[in-house]
Scaffold this active site. Structure first.
Site, short mmCIF file in Angstrom:
data_model
loop_
_atom_site.label_atom_id
_atom_site.label_comp_id
_atom_site.label_asym_id
_atom_site.label_seq_id
_atom_site.Cartn_x
_atom_site.Cartn_y
_atom_site.Cartn_z
N PRO A 167 -17.03 26.56 -20.29
CA PRO A 167 -17.51 25.50 -21.34
C PRO A 167 -18.64 24.89 -21.12
CG PRO A 167 -15.44 24.70 -20.16
CD PRO A 167 -15.69 26.24 -19.47
N HIS A 188 -26.57 14.80 -32.59
CA HIS A 188 -27.21 14.44 -31.49
C HIS A 188 -28.60 15.23 -31.41
CE1 HIS A 188 -23.81 13.08 -29.12
NE2 HIS A 188 -23.86 12.31 -30.17
N TYR A 197 -24.68 15.45 -18.47
CA TYR A 197 -24.31 16.47 -17.78
C TYR A 197 -24.84 16.22 -16.23
CZ TYR A 197 -23.53 19.80 -21.65
OH TYR A 197 -22.95 20.26 -22.70
N LYS A 223 -20.58 26.94 -25.70
CA LYS A 223 -20.86 28.08 -26.60
C LYS A 223 -19.74 28.79 -27.24
CE LYS A 223 -25.24 28.07 -26.63
NZ LYS A 223 -25.27 26.99 -27.37
N TYR A 270 -29.07 25.69 -26.11
CA TYR A 270 -28.23 24.72 -26.31
C TYR A 270 -27.95 24.73 -27.86
CZ TYR A 270 -24.91 20.98 -25.42
OH TYR A 270 -24.22 19.88 -25.25
P1 RFL Z 1 -8.85 30.31 -30.40
O1 RFL Z 1 -9.30 28.92 -30.81
O2 RFL Z 1 -8.03 30.48 -28.91
O3 RFL Z 1 -7.68 30.79 -31.56
C1 RFL Z 1 -6.98 31.94 -31.25
C2 RFL Z 1 -5.57 31.74 -32.23
O4 RFL Z 1 -4.66 32.82 -32.09
C3 RFL Z 1 -3.48 32.34 -31.68
N1 RFL Z 1 -2.59 33.41 -31.26
C4 RFL Z 1 -1.99 34.37 -32.00
N2 RFL Z 1 -1.50 34.50 -33.08
C5 RFL Z 1 -0.62 35.33 -33.63
N3 RFL Z 1 -0.16 36.32 -32.79
C6 RFL Z 1 -0.42 36.19 -31.22
N4 RFL Z 1 0.15 37.18 -30.70
C7 RFL Z 1 -1.35 35.27 -30.87
N5 RFL Z 1 -1.79 34.92 -29.60
C8 RFL Z 1 -2.67 33.65 -29.88
C9 RFL Z 1 -3.46 31.25 -31.10
O5 RFL Z 1 -2.42 30.15 -31.09
C10 RFL Z 1 -4.80 30.45 -31.69
O6 RFL Z 1 -4.30 29.66 -32.82
O7 RFL Z 1 -10.00 31.38 -30.41
P2 RFL Z 1 -10.82 31.66 -31.31
O8 RFL Z 1 -10.95 31.67 -32.73
O9 RFL Z 1 -12.04 32.83 -31.13
O10 RFL Z 1 -11.96 30.22 -30.91
C11 RFL Z 1 -12.43 30.13 -29.76
C12 RFL Z 1 -12.69 29.02 -29.45
O11 RFL Z 1 -11.46 28.14 -29.35
C13 RFL Z 1 -13.09 28.49 -27.90
O12 RFL Z 1 -14.38 29.62 -27.52
C14 RFL Z 1 -13.71 27.01 -27.54
O13 RFL Z 1 -12.72 26.38 -27.60
C15 RFL Z 1 -14.41 27.26 -26.09
N6 RFL Z 1 -14.84 25.84 -25.95
C16 RFL Z 1 -16.07 25.30 -26.39
N7 RFL Z 1 -16.66 25.93 -27.15
C17 RFL Z 1 -17.80 25.44 -27.92
O14 RFL Z 1 -18.51 26.27 -28.71
N8 RFL Z 1 -18.25 24.24 -27.51
C18 RFL Z 1 -17.67 23.51 -26.76
O15 RFL Z 1 -18.09 22.24 -26.53
C19 RFL Z 1 -16.45 24.10 -26.01
N9 RFL Z 1 -15.71 22.99 -25.17
C20 RFL Z 1 -14.14 24.80 -24.94
C21 RFL Z 1 -14.74 23.71 -24.73
C22 RFL Z 1 -12.89 25.38 -24.65
C23 RFL Z 1 -12.16 24.54 -23.92
N10 RFL Z 1 -10.94 25.00 -23.24
C24 RFL Z 1 -9.74 24.19 -23.33
C25 RFL Z 1 -10.79 26.35 -23.02
C26 RFL Z 1 -13.90 22.98 -23.89
C27 RFL Z 1 -12.72 23.33 -23.38
C28 RFL Z 1 -12.07 22.34 -22.28
C1 PHB Z 2 -16.49 18.57 -25.30
O1 PHB Z 2 -16.91 17.48 -26.01
O2 PHB Z 2 -15.65 18.82 -25.23
C2 PHB Z 2 -17.74 19.36 -24.92
C3 PHB Z 2 -18.96 19.09 -24.86
C4 PHB Z 2 -19.93 19.81 -24.17
C5 PHB Z 2 -19.39 20.93 -23.36
C6 PHB Z 2 -17.95 21.20 -23.16
C7 PHB Z 2 -16.95 20.40 -23.98
O3 PHB Z 2 -20.62 21.63 -22.59
#
Ligand code: RFL
Ligand code: PHB
Length: 394
Positions: free
Chosen positions: A294, A73, A202, A298, A386
């Site tokens: 989110p 994009h 957005y 980031k 971004y």
């Molecule tokens: P994770 O992905 O949470 O992975 C951590 C792992 O550790 C495991 N764990 C354990 N393992 C062993 N022993 C324990 N005691 C443990 N406790 C936990 C867990 O099961 C898991 O597998 O962390 P990591 O690797 O630091 O990655 C971070 C990302 O997952 C997170 O920042 C993103 O998902 C945030 N996020 C977004 N980030 C972006 O860069 N772009 C996006 O568009 C974006 N959209 C989002 C998001 C997060 C969202 N939610 C659901 C929180 C949208 C949403 C809705």
């Molecule tokens: C997503 O596609 O899950 C998504 C995209 C942009 C955001 C957050 C989540 O800012």
């Protein structure tokens, strides 16, 4: 007692990518993950990869499927006053973002590790860290078959997310935590429907924020701002579609394509930063150390940026007896983390409606949106944050 060089706790993007970075340098790792492979491969989360994240994966030979299936994009749309205002990311920065689901990256990283004959300890329960301030920390856990296991390592990487155990292993007296909780949450859905627009939207709307994103030409990812105490049971599919259509409506006849909802979830919104990210031989990375709301897309990208710094720091520490990059790890990461914290807060507070809406704040938000889309300087500022600042952001 088992032996490895780096014990990695958590098989999310941070832990899995760190394992690859270390393996590329010949450093031996063990990855412990609390959940099953099936669970981590299907957890729907991030969707936006910064150009630096894509470049790093490509450089490691881990982006074949991302390059085939990811959606590049060159812009995004801010929608307010019932009209679209496009931010041309590519024209303003020369860079773009790639929409590719986090769980697809996780699948690719797991497959690549298993293909080299190394495994991942899934379903590792009761993970505990010991002797972190010595040169030989140990990790104990109960494996998927109920066996008690003990591992000696030279260093431990805490990549276990916000609710993991590693951050809690650092004495409270050694930690400063910055915490901000927002008075809203996101209700996220994955719909079996083609996206209704070619890019992310957005919107600012008097009823609250919504987000139009996607995963593929057949799958739309949508979010609605809701109250933090909202119950999923109160949101029927019909109510979700009605609310999305209202908040995304324009005067030029935008239509939201609908389809069966494959997944629904509510995520609270929080900003959190841990200072320090290192205690003795324990290094935190990703959500274990910091989280962002989110809205700026980031979180996953910050996790990637941390391990891009941690990998070389561990190689220097363990192979060259050079502790300087390890000592600088917290400071170098946090400079970039705080920039992303600010950007995520900026996007969040510009676009969300407070529960007890204040007309004065509404006007400030709308003024900021108009300025952001009418001033090239303001649009460039949003765009460069971004698409992602350089890994070596000072
Ligand atoms: P994770 O992905 O949470 O992975 C951590 C792992 O550790 C495991 N764990 C354990 N393992 C062993 N022993 C324990 N005691 C443990 N406790 C936990 C867990 O099961 C898991 O597998 O962390 P990591 O690797 O630091 O990655 C971070 C990302 O997952 C997170 O920042 C993103 O998902 C945030 N996020 C977004 N980030 C972006 O860069 N772009 C996006 O568009 C974006 N959209 C989002 C998001 C997060 C969202 N939610 C659901 C929180 C949208 C949403 C809705
Ligand atoms: C997503 O596609 O899950 C998504 C995209 C942009 C955001 C957050 C989540 O800012």
């Amino acid at each position: 007692m088992e032996r490895t060089e780096v014990a990695i706790v958590g098989a999310g993007p941070a832990g899995l990518l760190l394992a690859h970075l270390l393996q590329a340098e010949g450093v031996d790792t063990v990855v412990l993950e609390a959940r099953s492979r099936e669970y981590v491969e299907h957890r729907v989360r991030a969707g936006v990869c910064e150009h630096t994240t894509v470049a790093l994966l490509r450089g490691l030979g881990l982006a074949d499927r991302l390059d085939r299936e990811g959606l590049v994009h060159g812009g995004l749309t801010l929608r307010f006053d019932r009209a679209d205002h496009r931010i041309d990311l590519a024209a303003l920065t020369g860079k773009s973002i790639t929409v590719y689901g986090q769980q697809e990256i996780v699948k690719d990283l797991i497959a690549a590790r298993l293909a080299t004959g190394q495994d991942i300890e899934f379903e590792a329960a009761d993970v505990r860290l010991h002797e972190l301030t010595t040169d030989a920390p140990t990790v104990t856990w109960t494996d998927a078959h109920g066996g008690a296991r003990e591992l000696r390592a030279d260093a431990v990487a805490g990549c276990d997310g916000f609710h993991g155990v590693c951050r809690a292993a650092i004495p409270a007296s050694a930690l400063t935590c910055y915490d901000h909780v927002y008075p809203y949450a996101w209700l996220g859905v994955l719909a079996q429907a083609p996206p209704s627009h070619e890019e992310l939207i957005y919107p600012w709307h008097p009823r609250g924020f919504a987000l139009h994103s996607m995963r593929s030409p057949e799958l739309t990812r949508l979010y609605l701002q809701v109250n933090p105490d909202e119950r999923l049971d109160d949101w029927s599919d019909a109510r979700i579609w009605d609310e999305l259509a209202t908040r995304l409506a324009t005067d030029d006849g935008f239509t939201l394509r609908q389809g069966p909802l494959l997944e629904k979830g509510i995520t609270p919104m929080r900003s959190f930063v841990t200072e320090t990210m290192r205690h003795g031989r324990l290094f935190l990375a990703g959500d274990a150390a910091h989280i962002v709301p989110p809205t700026g897309a980031k979180g996953m990208n910050l996790a990637v940026a941390d391990v891009r710094r941690l990998g070389p720091a561990l190689v220097a520490l363990l192979r060259k007896n050079d502790s300087r990059p390890a000592e600088a790890y917290t400071e170098r990461c946090l400079s970039r983390v705080w920039r992303a914290e600010h950007f995520s807060y900026f996007m969040t507070t510009m676009l969300h409606r407070f529960p007890d809406a204040d007309p004065f704040v509404d006007q400030l938000q709308l003024s900021q949106l108009r300025y952001t889309t009418r001033s090239t300087a303001a649009a460039t500022s949003l765009a460069e944050n971004y698409v992602g600042l350089p890994f070596d952001w000072p």
